[in-house]
Enzyme design. Structure first.
Site, PDB file in Angstrom:
ATOM      1  CG  HIS A 155       7.425   3.049  13.290  1.00  6.46           C
ATOM      2  ND1 HIS A 155       6.099   2.928  12.955  1.00  6.46           N
ATOM      3  CD2 HIS A 155       7.564   4.304  13.784  1.00  6.46           C
ATOM      4  CE1 HIS A 155       5.466   4.061  13.215  1.00  6.46           C
ATOM      5  NE2 HIS A 155       6.339   4.911  13.717  1.00  6.46           N
ATOM      6  CG  ASP A 362       9.512  -6.817   9.554  1.00  5.03           C
ATOM      7  OD1 ASP A 362       9.810  -5.615   9.693  1.00  5.03           O
ATOM      8  OD2 ASP A 362       9.095  -7.296   8.486  1.00  5.03           O
TER       9      ASP A 362
END
Length: 476
Positions: A155, A362
């Site tokens: 993730h 991110d």
């Protein structure tokens, strides 16, 4: 019909409202409901590791959880996952605190989890493992004779070899990751960074562009950008505001709103964001008295010094900026270090003229997608998005910025605040189409479909030459 077994560091049980609020839980539950199965993971509590698994069943899904000892919690979760892997994968080697004991504890916990899960795995089960806490998990299962299909999804970003190879156990981590049949990443850059890291340590061969072999292991890599539930978010955003927010909106009058919500983390670029807002006030004085920037950043990992430092820095910066630019009756920057219910945030997103999402690094950043989904389609706001968020690969109609360049971000905010309606409508429409087509259900269906197309290793032992060619033909 084979079951799906999902393994993650934490699980979201049916009665766990806090955990189930996010999109990941929605996606996992959607996948589990389709075929039935098991969600296995840590309970989030410390206790007796030898205690029987806590199991709960609802419909065709079973949840199984366990406790960690205090020592293993510190070593596996705090000292290695969050003090080594998290900063390194977010390109902050200066914050990495490697301890050999923590590395051993990380491996021990992955081994313990594999030992606990193995009796629950049935021959036809398909296993889907999630995130950086469980990089060596497939390896531990293989050592215990589990030949089922095992997929892994990361993730967070995967760093370039120059970063990753600075970790002392980098070779062993890579070798163990190759025991997965399918490795999924948020972006193509992350996927290539992983392959480059492997190639820097051993001979890496390719069958096509997505099937590979290293250390005698055959595995597949692919990109699966995670999504959200856009229709549900749109419904929540369109609901009436609570009375107090209605009053606040009336008090603000014509003041334009810049809004941002992030977990308090050094990867989110919050100090740089504050400085960019200051540059906006400095470079574009016409906005003084006419805008307000609200930053919500609830505390995370508050017992870690790096997080305490960033909280103190933000409090100092907010006070300094407000002291320098504030006026009687106007406070330019509101910094709220507290948690707000997600449903309420969707309503606030809808009334924000600018969504400011500028992390330094991110994996995806679902806040950017939520902001797009929450907008009024007839009068949408503008998304200002970091080029270093995975979402920038999909939301190309956002105003893409370099978060390290305060003047670049300030210029983008000015452009967003002054953008004509026609351009706002065009940009929003393009992004909403992407968000809807690549939603959370598309993400989980794509990954599970590709994982189930993999030939199990038990069959590979019998027909290895043809099997490798067949796996290379799996379509994306």
């Amino acid at each position: 019909m084979s079951r799906l077994v999902v393994v993650s560091n934490r699980i979201a049980t049916p009665d766990d409202r806090k955990c189930s609020a996010g999109g990941l839980a929605v996606g996992i539950l959607g996948a589990l409901k389709s075929s039935g199965g098991l969600w296995f993971g840590w309970s989030g509590e410390t206790g007796d590791e030898e205690a029987p698994l806590q199991q709960e069943t609802s419909g065709n899904i079973t949840w199984a959880s366990f406790h960690l000892s205090e020592q293993h919690y510190e070593q596996y979760y705090c000292q290695f996952s969050n003090a080594v892997l998290w900063p390194a994968f977010h390109y902050r080697l200066d914050l990495v605190k490697f301890q050999r004991e923590a590395w051993q504890g990380y491996l021990e916990v992955n081994g313990i989890l594999a030992e606990k899960l193995r009796p629950l795995v049935e021959p036809d089960d398909t296993l889907w493992v999630h995130d950086y806490h469980l990089l060596p998990f497939a390896s531990e299962l293989r050592q215990r004779g589990v030949d089922n299909r095992i997929g892994f999804f990361l993730h967070i970003p995967f760093p370039t070899p120059e970063i990753f190879n600075a970790l002392p156990p980098h070779t062993e981590l890579l070798q163990r990751m190759c025991d997965y049949d399918l490795l999924g990443f948020q972006t193509e850059g992350d996927r290539l960074a992983f392959l480059e890291s492997v190639a820097s340590q051993t001979r890496l061969t390719h069958v096509g562009s997505h099937q590979h072999s290293a250390w005698g292991r055959s595995f597949r890599t692919a990109v699966y950008p995670i999504g959200i539930e856009p229709d549900e978010i749109a419904e929540q955003a369109a609901e009436p505001l609570p009375p107090r927010l209605v009053e606040l909106k009336q008090e603000l009058g014509n003041i334009r709103n810049i809004f941002s919500v992030e977990r308090l983390d050094y990867s989110k670029g919050l100090p740089e964001r504050f400085q960019a807002f200051e540059a906006l006030l400095e470079n574009y004085p016409q906005h003084r008295g006419n805008i307000r920037y609200t930053q919500i950043a609830p505390t995370s990992r508050g017992d870690v010094q790096a997080y305490q430092d960033i909280r103190h820095q933000l409090e100092t910066e907010a006070g300094r900026i407000n002291g320098k630019y504030g006026q009687l009756g106007w406070t330019p920057l509101y910094y709220l270090n507290q948690h707000f219910e997600r449903r309420l945030l969707m309503k606030v997103f809808r009334h924000a003229d600018v969504g400011l999402v500028t992390p330094l690094r991110d994996g995806m950043n679902l806040v950017a997608k939520e902001y797009v989904a929450a907008q009024d389609p007839e009068n949408p706001g503008v998304l200002v998005l970091s080029e270093f968020a995975g979402a920038a690969q999909e939301l190309t109609s956002a105003l893409i910025v370099n978060p390290y360049d305060r003047d670049d971000v300030a210029s983008a905010m000015h452009r967003a605040l002054t953008m004509p309606l026609a351009e706002r409508l065009a940009r929003h429409g393009e992004m909403l189409e992407v968000v809807k087509s690549n939603d959370i259900n598309h993400w989980q269906r794509s990954f599970v479909r590709d994982l189930k197309a993999v030939i199990p290793r038990s069959q590979l032992r019998i027909r290895r030459p043809d099997a490798i060619t067949a796996m290379a033909g799996v379509k994306r």
